[in-house]
Scaffold this motif. Sequence first.
Motif, PDB file in Angstrom:
ATOM      1  N   SER A 287       0.801  -1.222   0.000  1.00  0.00           N
ATOM      2  CA  SER A 287       0.000   0.000   0.000  1.00  0.00           C
ATOM      3  C   SER A 287       0.834   1.272   0.000  1.00  0.00           C
ATOM      4  CB  SER A 287      -0.927   0.013   1.225  1.00  0.00           C
ATOM      5  OG  SER A 287      -0.173   0.143   2.417  1.00  0.00           O
ATOM      6  N   GLY A 288       2.081   1.164   0.503  1.00  0.00           N
ATOM      7  CA  GLY A 288       2.896   2.367   0.658  1.00  0.00           C
ATOM      8  C   GLY A 288       2.361   3.292   1.742  1.00  0.00           C
ATOM      9  N   ASN A 289       1.448   2.806   2.565  1.00  0.00           N
ATOM     10  CA  ASN A 289       0.761   3.620   3.563  1.00  0.00           C
ATOM     11  C   ASN A 289       1.247   3.229   4.958  1.00  0.00           C
ATOM     12  OD1 ASN A 289      -1.165   4.712   5.400  1.00  0.00           O
ATOM     13  ND2 ASN A 289      -2.655   4.864   3.731  1.00  0.00           N
ATOM     14  N   LEU A 290       2.086   4.071   5.563  1.00  0.00           N
ATOM     15  CA  LEU A 290       2.625   3.771   6.890  1.00  0.00           C
ATOM     16  C   LEU A 290       1.534   3.746   7.959  1.00  0.00           C
ATOM     17  CD1 LEU A 290       6.023   5.709   7.112  1.00  0.00           C
ATOM     18  CD2 LEU A 290       5.667   3.286   7.592  1.00  0.00           C
ATOM     19  N   LYS A 291       0.560   4.627   7.830  1.00  0.00           N
ATOM     20  CA  LYS A 291      -0.494   4.674   8.851  1.00  0.00           C
ATOM     21  C   LYS A 291      -1.294   3.382   8.866  1.00  0.00           C
ATOM     22  CE  LYS A 291      -3.686   7.956  10.895  1.00  0.00           C
ATOM     23  NZ  LYS A 291      -4.248   9.321  10.803  1.00  0.00           N
ATOM     24  N   ILE A 346       9.216   7.538  12.457  1.00  0.00           N
ATOM     25  CA  ILE A 346       8.992   8.935  12.827  1.00  0.00           C
ATOM     26  C   ILE A 346      10.297   9.711  12.923  1.00  0.00           C
ATOM     27  CG2 ILE A 346       8.223  10.449  14.708  1.00  0.00           C
ATOM     28  CD1 ILE A 346       5.992   8.480  15.280  1.00  0.00           C
ATOM     29  N   ALA A 347      11.286   9.166  13.612  1.00  0.00           N
ATOM     30  CA  ALA A 347      12.518   9.908  13.890  1.00  0.00           C
ATOM     31  C   ALA A 347      13.732   9.003  13.714  1.00  0.00           C
ATOM     32  CB  ALA A 347      12.482  10.471  15.313  1.00  0.00           C
ATOM     33  N   PRO A 348      14.088   8.639  12.474  1.00  0.00           N
ATOM     34  CA  PRO A 348      15.216   7.728  12.259  1.00  0.00           C
ATOM     35  C   PRO A 348      16.542   8.262  12.786  1.00  0.00           C
ATOM     36  CG  PRO A 348      14.497   8.715  10.185  1.00  0.00           C
ATOM     37  CD  PRO A 348      13.463   9.049  11.206  1.00  0.00           C
ATOM     38  N   GLU A 349      16.714   9.604  12.787  1.00  0.00           N
ATOM     39  CA  GLU A 349      17.973  10.173  13.283  1.00  0.00           C
ATOM     40  C   GLU A 349      18.109  10.058  14.793  1.00  0.00           C
ATOM     41  OE1 GLU A 349      15.760  11.828  11.533  1.00  0.00           O
ATOM     42  OE2 GLU A 349      16.659  12.288   9.578  1.00  0.00           O
ATOM     43  N   TYR A 350      16.975   9.937  15.477  1.00  0.00           N
ATOM     44  CA  TYR A 350      16.971   9.854  16.943  1.00  0.00           C
ATOM     45  C   TYR A 350      16.240   8.594  17.400  1.00  0.00           C
ATOM     46  CZ  TYR A 350      17.228  14.795  15.581  1.00  0.00           C
ATOM     47  OH  TYR A 350      17.541  15.973  14.957  1.00  0.00           O
ATOM     48  N   SER A 351      16.410   7.512  16.677  1.00  0.00           N
ATOM     49  CA  SER A 351      15.588   6.323  16.915  1.00  0.00           C
ATOM     50  C   SER A 351      15.799   5.727  18.305  1.00  0.00           C
ATOM     51  CB  SER A 351      15.859   5.270  15.848  1.00  0.00           C
ATOM     52  OG  SER A 351      17.230   4.935  15.799  1.00  0.00           O
ATOM     53  N   GLY A 352      17.030   5.792  18.829  1.00  0.00           N
ATOM     54  CA  GLY A 352      17.273   5.272  20.169  1.00  0.00           C
ATOM     55  C   GLY A 352      16.515   6.057  21.219  1.00  0.00           C
ATOM     56  N   THR A 353      16.607   7.379  21.148  1.00  0.00           N
ATOM     57  CA  THR A 353      15.903   8.240  22.100  1.00  0.00           C
ATOM     58  C   THR A 353      14.397   8.108  21.938  1.00  0.00           C
ATOM     59  OG1 THR A 353      17.748   9.813  21.971  1.00  0.00           O
ATOM     60  CG2 THR A 353      15.696  10.600  22.948  1.00  0.00           C
ATOM     61  N   ALA A 354      13.916   8.104  20.683  1.00  0.00           N
ATOM     62  CA  ALA A 354      12.476   8.008  20.430  1.00  0.00           C
ATOM     63  C   ALA A 354      11.915   6.682  20.928  1.00  0.00           C
ATOM     64  CB  ALA A 354      12.193   8.173  18.935  1.00  0.00           C
ATOM     65  N   SER A 355      12.633   5.583  20.687  1.00  0.00           N
ATOM     66  CA  SER A 355      12.155   4.283  21.160  1.00  0.00           C
ATOM     67  C   SER A 355      12.224   4.194  22.680  1.00  0.00           C
ATOM     68  CB  SER A 355      12.956   3.148  20.516  1.00  0.00           C
ATOM     69  OG  SER A 355      14.321   3.208  20.889  1.00  0.00           O
ATOM     70  N   GLY A 356      13.209   4.877  23.284  1.00  0.00           N
ATOM     71  CA  GLY A 356      13.278   4.928  24.740  1.00  0.00           C
ATOM     72  C   GLY A 356      12.075   5.649  25.331  1.00  0.00           C
ATOM     73  N   GLN A 405       0.385   8.544  14.070  1.00  0.00           N
ATOM     74  CA  GLN A 405       0.818   9.187  12.831  1.00  0.00           C
ATOM     75  C   GLN A 405       2.257   8.837  12.415  1.00  0.00           C
ATOM     76  OE1 GLN A 405       0.099  13.366  13.482  1.00  0.00           O
ATOM     77  NE2 GLN A 405      -2.103  13.152  13.253  1.00  0.00           N
ATOM     78  N   PRO A 406       2.540   7.586  12.154  1.00  0.00           N
ATOM     79  CA  PRO A 406       3.893   7.220  11.716  1.00  0.00           C
ATOM     80  C   PRO A 406       4.242   7.760  10.336  1.00  0.00           C
ATOM     81  CG  PRO A 406       2.394   5.366  11.499  1.00  0.00           C
ATOM     82  CD  PRO A 406       1.637   6.430  12.234  1.00  0.00           C
ATOM     83  N   ASP A 407       3.216   8.162   9.573  1.00  0.00           N
ATOM     84  CA  ASP A 407       3.462   8.702   8.235  1.00  0.00           C
ATOM     85  C   ASP A 407       3.908  10.154   8.262  1.00  0.00           C
ATOM     86  OD1 ASP A 407       0.929   9.209   9.321  1.00  0.00           O
ATOM     87  OD2 ASP A 407       0.058   9.642   7.358  1.00  0.00           O
ATOM     88  N   ASN A 420      16.821  31.331   8.463  1.00  0.00           N
ATOM     89  CA  ASN A 420      16.580  29.884   8.491  1.00  0.00           C
ATOM     90  C   ASN A 420      16.452  29.415   9.930  1.00  0.00           C
ATOM     91  OD1 ASN A 420      16.339  27.222   7.730  1.00  0.00           O
ATOM     92  ND2 ASN A 420      18.558  26.873   7.724  1.00  0.00           N
ATOM     93  N   PRO A 421      15.362  29.725  10.595  1.00  0.00           N
ATOM     94  CA  PRO A 421      15.203  29.346  12.008  1.00  0.00           C
ATOM     95  C   PRO A 421      15.028  27.856  12.145  1.00  0.00           C
ATOM     96  CG  PRO A 421      13.142  30.239  11.151  1.00  0.00           C
ATOM     97  CD  PRO A 421      14.157  30.399  10.063  1.00  0.00           C
ATOM     98  N   ILE A 422      15.222  27.398  13.382  1.00  0.00           N
ATOM     99  CA  ILE A 422      14.995  25.966  13.664  1.00  0.00           C
ATOM    100  C   ILE A 422      13.531  25.654  13.428  1.00  0.00           C
ATOM    101  CG2 ILE A 422      14.957  24.211  15.469  1.00  0.00           C
ATOM    102  CD1 ILE A 422      17.318  25.528  16.706  1.00  0.00           C
ATOM    103  N   LYS A 423      13.314  24.568  12.723  1.00  0.00           N
ATOM    104  CA  LYS A 423      11.950  24.136  12.466  1.00  0.00           C
ATOM    105  C   LYS A 423      11.779  22.751  13.033  1.00  0.00           C
ATOM    106  CE  LYS A 423      11.562  26.770   8.174  1.00  0.00           C
ATOM    107  NZ  LYS A 423      11.305  26.695   6.721  1.00  0.00           N
ATOM    108  N   ALA A 424      10.704  22.555  13.705  1.00  0.00           N
ATOM    109  CA  ALA A 424      10.380  21.215  14.214  1.00  0.00           C
ATOM    110  C   ALA A 424       8.926  20.958  13.916  1.00  0.00           C
ATOM    111  CB  ALA A 424      10.639  21.107  15.715  1.00  0.00           C
ATOM    112  N   ARG A 425       8.661  19.881  13.309  1.00  0.00           N
ATOM    113  CA  ARG A 425       7.292  19.535  12.953  1.00  0.00           C
ATOM    114  C   ARG A 425       6.910  18.228  13.637  1.00  0.00           C
ATOM    115  NH1 ARG A 425       5.088  16.557   8.848  1.00  0.00           N
ATOM    116  NH2 ARG A 425       7.050  16.412   7.738  1.00  0.00           N
ATOM    117  N   ALA A 426       5.818  18.236  14.330  1.00  0.00           N
ATOM    118  CA  ALA A 426       5.311  17.023  14.981  1.00  0.00           C
ATOM    119  C   ALA A 426       4.165  16.468  14.163  1.00  0.00           C
ATOM    120  CB  ALA A 426       4.849  17.326  16.400  1.00  0.00           C
TER     121      ALA A 426
END
Length: 426
Positions: A287-291, A346-356, A405-407, A420-426
């Motif tokens: 499906s290509g649909n993560l959700k 959701i956060a591959p760059e921070y996967s250890g912290t996110a999974s924790g 919302q894993p997608d 170019n301010p810091i942007k964070a999107r949840a």
Amino acid sequence: MKYLRLRATTVVLFMLCMMYFITYLDRVNVSTAAAGFAKEFDLSKTEIGLVFSAFAYPYLVFQIIGGWVSDKFGARRTLIWCGLLWAVATILTGFAGGLVSLLLARLLLGLGEGATFPAATTAMSRWVSKDKRGFAQGITHAFARIGNAVAPAAVVFIMAAHGWRESFYIFGAFSLLWVVVWCFVFTEDPARHPRITPDELAALPPAKKNLQIPWGPLFKRMMPVTIVYFCYGWTLWLFLSWIPQYFLHSYDLDLKKSALFASSVFFAGVVGDTLGGIVSDRILRRSGNLKRARSHMVSVCMLLTLLSLLPLMFTHNLTVSILSLSAGFFFAEMTIGPMWAIPMDIAPEYSGTASGMMNSGSALAAIISPVLSGYLIDRTGNWEMPFLGSMLLMALGVVLAFRMQPDSKFETAAPATNDNPIKARA
């Protein structure tokens, strides 16, 4: 050595599977050994519940800390030190002389195992391709459930031949052996592994950089996932802590039969873990649909868990209990593959912290569920009553799973200029 003939990615995944197997062997053996030390130390059901849950206090604290450590310093060093701690703690449990020393040993075990799963997720984010994340998380947790299933029978066998203390000595020795092998087979960067092939490297994600973790936005983003995992974790820790005792006391079975029935329930979880990861990845590929592959699947499986446990409220029959508990654990464990893939989605760059952050939900449940369940059993004498709480929380999880919302990938961008301010999107 035989493992050198295998693909490097296969060896790493197998070592992580063995870690999950051993850590769960070490954390749940106490539920069967309780038949020995509870009698020796004259412990009530509530006190036994405290022994079960003591592990979870440092385990909870070190989920996020351990995830951060593994993201910053790497999974190799993190798991070496964790392995040494949990091995020593397991051995020390065998030397316990009463309630206090049992609690201290279990606290040390929680300290050692607190960072293991977040660190393993960090390793997988570097060693597993995106389309196999569900399978990797499912198969590793399947080995954890094999540990659940093997522990009751293994502990009973060792107790019959030697005593309850010797079971902890033997399991601790297995843990030390795993640490030694891990030192030789894992490298932080797959490209540095001496046996990695170009084809394997091409399928893996690019190496991660050490980024500054945006704690506030990341915590907010992972909160719905953490709550859903708390709902799952309540049932998990009820099963891991009390199922062997449930068959032993609720149906007045002997220790061998209760261990056999407990193992059959846990083996249903083995199948659920494996199948859940495979199904989730297959849905994603088609499906290509993560959700749909993650959130919707978790919601459906939680609903099926609730329905499977419902007969326990209306009848007290051994066959019905075995079937209901096995089906309930099977569907609950089918959520594991998609749930543990979500932090990497959701956060591959921070996967250890996110999974924790996510697993701290289960760790909190591990503190409350065994003690409250033991208290309910002491007060009512009804061994089915604790499962009512599981069903209520599963119903909550069915609804909240749609909020994960894993997608929607968590993104940050470091500022280069004032424009170019810091942007964070949840």
